[in-house]
Write an enzyme that holds these catalytic residues in place. Structure first.
Site, PDB file in Angstrom:
ATOM      1  CG  ASN A   1      11.293  23.736  43.021  1.00 20.19           C
ATOM      2  OD1 ASN A   1      10.993  23.592  44.073  1.00 20.19           O
ATOM      3  ND2 ASN A   1      12.372  23.145  42.308  1.00 20.19           N
TER       4      ASN A   1
ATOM      5  CB  CYS B   1      14.401  21.823  47.212  1.00 16.62           C
ATOM      6  SG  CYS B   1      14.572  23.253  46.030  1.00 16.62           S
TER       7      CYS B   1
ATOM      8  CG  HIS C   1      11.455  19.190  46.092  1.00 16.02           C
ATOM      9  ND1 HIS C   1      10.610  20.345  46.395  1.00 16.02           N
ATOM     10  CD2 HIS C   1      12.466  19.404  45.280  1.00 16.02           C
ATOM     11  CE1 HIS C   1      11.309  21.402  45.695  1.00 16.02           C
ATOM     12  NE2 HIS C   1      12.303  20.760  44.962  1.00 16.02           N
TER      13      HIS C   1
END
Ligand code: UT7
Length: 344
Positions: free
Chosen positions: A295, A124, A265
């Site tokens: 996500n 990520c 993020h």
């Protein structure tokens, strides 16, 4: 500074983001849709994560397809022809193939024949790592532009029987074009990257690599899907993102109050709120789209950046902070002075 360590003439040029683009597949999967797949509720997902829906790519779509569309949009925004791109970096944990790297596939799809291409795997945090990598190639004088893409087909590594993970992720791509700055432009100011390889087991796909190549047994044990110890990851994410953000801001000679926008993020609204609170940053300064995309791992910051630039929130001269955390563990923050569009 000794002559040996002095930068050569023309080196250490700043880099600016000259264009942004993003792409997400059309199919929307809502929390209600997920209720039909696993034992979950819209109330649980919204209250624990802030997510309401995510995009899911069809079986015929690969990560490079999402990446290429985002790339085309970023190139158009930057006014750069594909044939003039010198370097392509694709950050992803869901590559088209174990090898060759997905950037090579993107190169072919968009016709960037002059570019050299590399993949980058930092989960990520991949987008921040990839932008920082390309920035250093520009700073060193090795290239004058780079196409950087974070792209994921997370749905391809989700265990649709595991409610603790399958509700969290989505597919998408975000891209930027970096160029060597023109005189007077500042662009990317600083970055702070870090990793802790002792915590690999908390977030990973256990099989399919050289440690545990694919066998009938690994498939039966569902070891090709993402596994995460959510609570542990949550704690490390908040601590390390706050620290990385503070370091990058300090390295830029700025205060938290100088930052106009934070693009975190998009893992969880509660993580984003905790970071903003610990940094002492008002919630209105956070760019958040976790409710619509979930996500998207390495794609999330590029996707959120493109939305915020195109809807006019991010304006020329403003200070923007990227901050990310992911499997590895990896984390990173970056401070930029936005160099494009109308003055803020
Ligand atoms: O992008 C890379 C970095 N990733 C992250 O930063 C993610 C970090 N972690 C998180 O965001 C959160 O930990 C989660 C959203 C994954 C989970 O939230 P949580 O508040 O930590 O919940 P939990 O894992 O402790 O689970 C609480 C309860 C459990 O039930 P019991 O044991 O309390 O009875 C779970 O079984 O919620 C249950 N649960 C669910 N219930 C309904 C877990 N998933 C679900 C679900 N629907 N989808």
């Amino acid at each position: 500074m000794s002559p040996a360590s002095a930068p050569r003439a023309g080196a250490l040029r700043p880099a600016v983001i000259a264009g942004t683009g993003s792409f997400a597949p059309e199919r929307v999967m809502t929390n209600q849709d997920l209720q039909a797949i696993v034992d979950t509720t819209d109330e649980w997902i919204v209250s624990r994560t802030g997510m309401k829906e995510r995009r899911i790519a069809g079986p015929g779509t690969a990560t490079s397809d999402l990446a290429s569309e985002a790339a085309r949009r970023a190139l158009a925004d930057a006014g750069l022809a594909a044939g003039d791109v010198e370097m392509i970096v694709v950050a992803t944990i869901t590559p088209d193939y174990p090898f060759p790297n997905t950037a090579c596939v993107v190169q072919d799809k968009i016709g960037a024949t002059k570019a050299f291409c590399m993949g980058l795997e930092a989960a990520c945090s991949g987008f921040v790592y990839a932008v920082e990598t390309a920035r250093n190639f520009i700073a060193a004088g090795a290239v004058t532009n780079a196409l950087v893409i974070g792209a994921e087909k997370m749905s391809s590594i989700l265990d649709w029987q595991d409610r603790a993970t399958c509700v969290l992720f989505g597919d998408g791509a975000g891209a930027v074009v970096l160029k060597a700055a023109a005189p007077g432009e500042r662009g990317i100011l600083t970055a702070s990257l870090g990793s802790d390889g002792s915590l690999t087991d908390l977030l990973l796909v256990p099989a399919g690599g050289s440690r545990k190549p694919a066998t009938g047994g690994t498939v039966a044990a569902r070891e090709h899907f993402l596994r995460m110890s959510g609570k542990e990851v949550f704690k490390h994410a908040v601590t390390n993102m706050v620290r990385a953000a503070q370091t990058a801001i300090a390295r830029a000679g700025l205060q938290v109050a100088d930052i106009d926008w934070i693009i975190p993020h998009q893992a969880n609204l509660r993580i984003i709120s905790a970071i903003a609170e610990r940094l002492g940053m008002p919630a209105e300064k956070c760019i958040v789209n976790v409710q619509t995309y979930g996500n998207t791992s390495g794609a999330s910051i590029g996707l959120a950046l493109d939305e915020a630039v195109r809807d006019g929130r991010i304006r020329k001269g403003q200070k923007v902070l990227f901050v990310a955390f992911g499997g590895g563990f990896t984390w990173g923050a970056m401070v930029l002075e936005w160099a494009k569009g109308a003055e803020g």
